[in-house]
Design a protein around this motif. Sequence first.
Motif, short mmCIF file in Angstrom:
data_model
loop_
_atom_site.label_atom_id
_atom_site.label_comp_id
_atom_site.label_asym_id
_atom_site.label_seq_id
_atom_site.Cartn_x
_atom_site.Cartn_y
_atom_site.Cartn_z
N SER A 92 0.83 -1.21 0.00
CA SER A 92 0.00 0.00 0.00
C SER A 92 0.86 1.26 0.00
CB SER A 92 -0.98 0.00 1.17
OG SER A 92 -0.34 0.21 2.40
N HIS A 93 2.02 1.19 0.64
CA HIS A 93 2.87 2.38 0.71
C HIS A 93 3.73 2.55 -0.53
CE1 HIS A 93 1.19 2.43 4.67
NE2 HIS A 93 1.75 3.61 4.89
N LYS A 94 4.14 1.42 -1.10
CA LYS A 94 4.88 1.48 -2.36
C LYS A 94 4.00 2.14 -3.42
CE LYS A 94 7.41 -1.64 -5.36
NZ LYS A 94 7.69 -3.05 -5.66
N ALA A 95 2.73 1.74 -3.42
CA ALA A 95 1.79 2.30 -4.40
C ALA A 95 1.61 3.80 -4.23
CB ALA A 95 0.43 1.60 -4.27
N ARG A 96 1.86 4.29 -3.02
CA ARG A 96 1.74 5.74 -2.78
C ARG A 96 3.05 6.47 -3.05
NH1 ARG A 96 -1.00 3.97 2.18
NH2 ARG A 96 -3.19 4.38 1.82
N GLY A 97 4.09 5.73 -3.42
CA GLY A 97 5.38 6.38 -3.68
C GLY A 97 6.17 6.71 -2.44
N ILE A 98 5.86 6.03 -1.32
CA ILE A 98 6.63 6.25 -0.09
C ILE A 98 7.94 5.46 -0.21
CG2 ILE A 98 6.60 6.00 2.43
CD1 ILE A 98 4.17 7.64 1.35
N SER A 99 9.07 6.09 0.10
CA SER A 99 10.35 5.41 -0.04
C SER A 99 10.71 4.64 1.23
CB SER A 99 11.45 6.44 -0.34
OG SER A 99 11.64 7.27 0.78
N PHE A 136 11.49 -4.59 9.25
CA PHE A 136 12.05 -3.89 8.10
C PHE A 136 12.61 -4.82 7.05
CE2 PHE A 136 11.93 0.73 8.16
CZ PHE A 136 11.20 0.91 9.32
N PHE A 137 13.11 -5.98 7.50
CA PHE A 137 13.62 -6.94 6.53
C PHE A 137 12.47 -7.37 5.60
CE2 PHE A 137 14.21 -11.31 5.13
CZ PHE A 137 15.36 -11.16 4.38
N VAL A 138 11.33 -7.70 6.20
CA VAL A 138 10.19 -8.15 5.39
C VAL A 138 9.65 -6.99 4.55
CG1 VAL A 138 7.88 -9.19 5.43
CG2 VAL A 138 9.62 -9.92 7.09
N LEU A 139 9.55 -5.82 5.17
CA LEU A 139 9.03 -4.65 4.47
C LEU A 139 9.88 -4.32 3.23
CD1 LEU A 139 6.88 -2.19 5.12
CD2 LEU A 139 8.97 -0.95 5.59
N THR A 140 11.19 -4.22 3.42
CA THR A 140 12.04 -3.78 2.31
C THR A 140 12.25 -4.89 1.29
OG1 THR A 140 14.03 -4.21 3.62
CG2 THR A 140 13.21 -1.96 3.62
N SER A 141 12.14 -6.15 1.71
CA SER A 141 12.24 -7.25 0.73
C SER A 141 11.08 -7.20 -0.24
CB SER A 141 12.19 -8.61 1.41
OG SER A 141 13.17 -8.71 2.39
N ASN A 142 10.02 -6.51 0.17
CA ASN A 142 8.85 -6.44 -0.69
C ASN A 142 8.76 -5.11 -1.44
OD1 ASN A 142 6.89 -8.86 -0.34
ND2 ASN A 142 7.92 -8.55 1.62
N TYR A 143 9.82 -4.36 -1.43
CA TYR A 143 9.82 -3.08 -2.14
C TYR A 143 10.46 -3.23 -3.51
CZ TYR A 143 7.79 0.92 0.17
OH TYR A 143 6.90 1.85 0.65
#
Length: 143
Positions: A92-99, A136-143
């Motif tokens: 949801s945050h990637k779709a909003r362009g959040i880095s 953060f590991f899971v979050l950023t692995s999905n970016y």
Amino acid sequence: LSADQASLVKSSWAQVKHSEVDILASIFTANPDIQARFPQFAGKDIDSIKDTGAFATHAGRIVGFFSEIVGLIGNQSNVPALYTLTEQLAASHKARGISTAQFGEFRASLVSYLSNHVSWGENVAAAWNVALDNFFFVLTSNY
Ligand code: HEM
């Protein structure tokens, strides 16, 4: 995350989990670039938005997400649910362009808030560090 660390994260989170508005306000104050991503709050003075219902709603969602995560940690059978929630947040945050850098700022401000509002010490700090590293590991692995 050891069982002891999971319980330190839970007991310290319990000390601030109802301070949703205060937590989000401190994150916005420290990071105007994060506030700027919220259409309803962008460019507004924190003091003028802090007491509004809209702010409470957003704070409740964001801080409530952490309460959900913290509620699940420390139990191996909840690992799939932790992954799913974190992957959804990334999407949801990637779709909003959040880095991911902005998530890093969010993390630093949250830890700073915790260190000033819960019984803090080396063990509590280390427990949060491991918990947030995992998240953060899971979050950023999905970016
Ligand atoms: C919405 C949580 C970090 C910007 C949300 C929502 C949740 C949430 C639960 C509502 C559900 C959704 O739309 O996905 C979190 C958590 C964060 C985080 C737990 C950190 C670990 C950030 C950061 C930014 C951001 C760093 C901006 C730089 C937004 C925006 C919305 C949102 C713009 C939509 C608000 C609206 O509906 O107008 N966030 N967030 N979030 N988040 Fe985050």
